[in-house]
Design a protein around this motif. Structure first.
Motif, short mmCIF file in Angstrom:
data_model
loop_
_atom_site.label_atom_id
_atom_site.label_comp_id
_atom_site.label_asym_id
_atom_site.label_seq_id
_atom_site.Cartn_x
_atom_site.Cartn_y
_atom_site.Cartn_z
N PRO A 119 54.67 62.62 33.78
CA PRO A 119 54.91 61.18 33.94
C PRO A 119 56.39 60.90 34.22
N ARG A 167 55.77 53.76 31.88
CA ARG A 167 55.38 54.65 32.96
C ARG A 167 55.57 53.95 34.30
N ILE A 227 54.51 59.19 38.77
CA ILE A 227 53.97 60.49 38.37
C ILE A 227 54.54 61.56 39.29
#
Length: 326
Positions: free
Chosen positions: A254, A261, A264
């Motif tokens: 992540p 977040r 990715i």
């Protein structure tokens, strides 16, 4: 007596001396009689890994071996031994015995005190050698750990320097790919970044419009689980000829800012990755630094702009010597 009991070899001793050795040693030692062996069998026994604590050797057998089988006599020098002289041993024999590198020289008949002293010295010598071997192993392990930590520090320095100096997103991912290859079995580096909620930016290690690029787009979009991470601007690196994603060989990390977040990172690996603690921490540091740079420069449209000039720049980055971290 157990399988781990120290082993004593008896060769060429008088019956009375054998009895004294056995009685003094007691049940804590294994006693093996070698008198029934011929020269070849004795040589085989000496070359095996029985690792005797001590060899009790009669001087008569020793003289015979030196005269008729010097090779076997030389092997005896490798075993800690007590030479037991006859009661009437002459001076030349005594001088030869003193030159024979024996742990101890005794005279017939043996008494319990002589046997006890010889066993005590043998145990002390073995303990000392074991301590020295253990210390040597510990020193080698410490040296290896220091070398690996130095390599990890060098990896972090090169990675941070490359990421901080990237002119645009293409070069940023090219530097990230190159840094990862220094320490990990990485074939390619891909990322999906949506930052504060804008359009998704794909940073793919594949040629634009290729089937591989589309496969990585779908793979990253499927793994994010974030609504709105749809088709965005596609930023691609060089065409490295890699295949579609293999989930079992893809490490997903992540990209977070303040525990939020924002993207990715996917490492396409040659083989499954099992990094040690230092490399795992280094990988985590690079992940965090990459996220910070993308967040800091996320508002710069030129940073995410796809241009042929930056693509050429990313493909022409100097290749560094790969380090054998993994």
């Amino acid at each position: 007596m157990t399988a781990q009991s120290p082993l004593l070899w008896l060769l060429g001793l008088a019956p009375e001396d054998r009895r004294v050795v056995r009685e003094t040693a007691g049940d804590g030692y294994q006693c093996r009689l070698l008198d029934d062996m011929d020269a070849s069998a004795l040589a085989s026994a000496l070359e095996q890994d029985d690792d005797p604590l001590l060899l009790w050797l009669g001087s008569g057998v020793w003289r015979t071996l030196r005269r008729e089988h010097p090779g076997v006599a030389d092997l005896l020098q490798l075993v800690p031994a007590v030479l037991v002289l006859e009661a009437d041993a002459d001076r030349p024999l005594l001088e030869q015995a003193l030159e024979g590198h024996f742990q101890q020289v005794a005279r017939f008949p043996l008494d319990r005190k002589q046997v006890f002293e010889a066993l005590s010295r043998a145990r002390e010598a073995r303990n000392m050698y074991q301590d020295m071997a253990r210390m040597a192993r510990e020193i080698m392990m410490e040296r290896e750990l220091l070398e690996r930590k130095s390599e990890v520090c060098a990896f972090l320095f090169q990675a941070f320097a490359g990421l901080d100096g990237a002119a645009d997103a293409r070069e940023l991912m090219a530097c990230c790919r190159q840094a990862m290859k220094e320490a990990f079995p990485v074939k390619g580096v891909h990322a999906l970044w949506w930052g504060s909620g804008g359009r998704a930016a794909y940073l793919l290690d594949a040629s634009d419009g290729s089937a591989e690029a589309e496969a990585w787009r779908a793979f990253l979009r499927e793994r994010t689980g974030v609504d709105g991470a749809g088709d965005g601007e596609a930023l691609v690196g060089r065409d490295n000829g890699k295949k579609a994603p293999e989930p079992e060989r893809t490490l997903l990390l992540p990209l977070e800012i303040r525990k939020r977040r924002c993207g990715i990172l996917a490492l396409d690996l040659d083989r499954p990755l099992l990094p040690g603690r230092d490399l795992a921490l280094a990988l985590d540091a690079v992940r965090k630094h990459l996220a910070f740079i993308l967040w800091e420069r996320g508002g710069d449209e030129e940073f995410f702009a796809a241009s042929s000039s930056t693509s050429a720049l990313s493909d022409s980055l100097p290749q560094k010597r790969r380090s054998a971290f993994v």
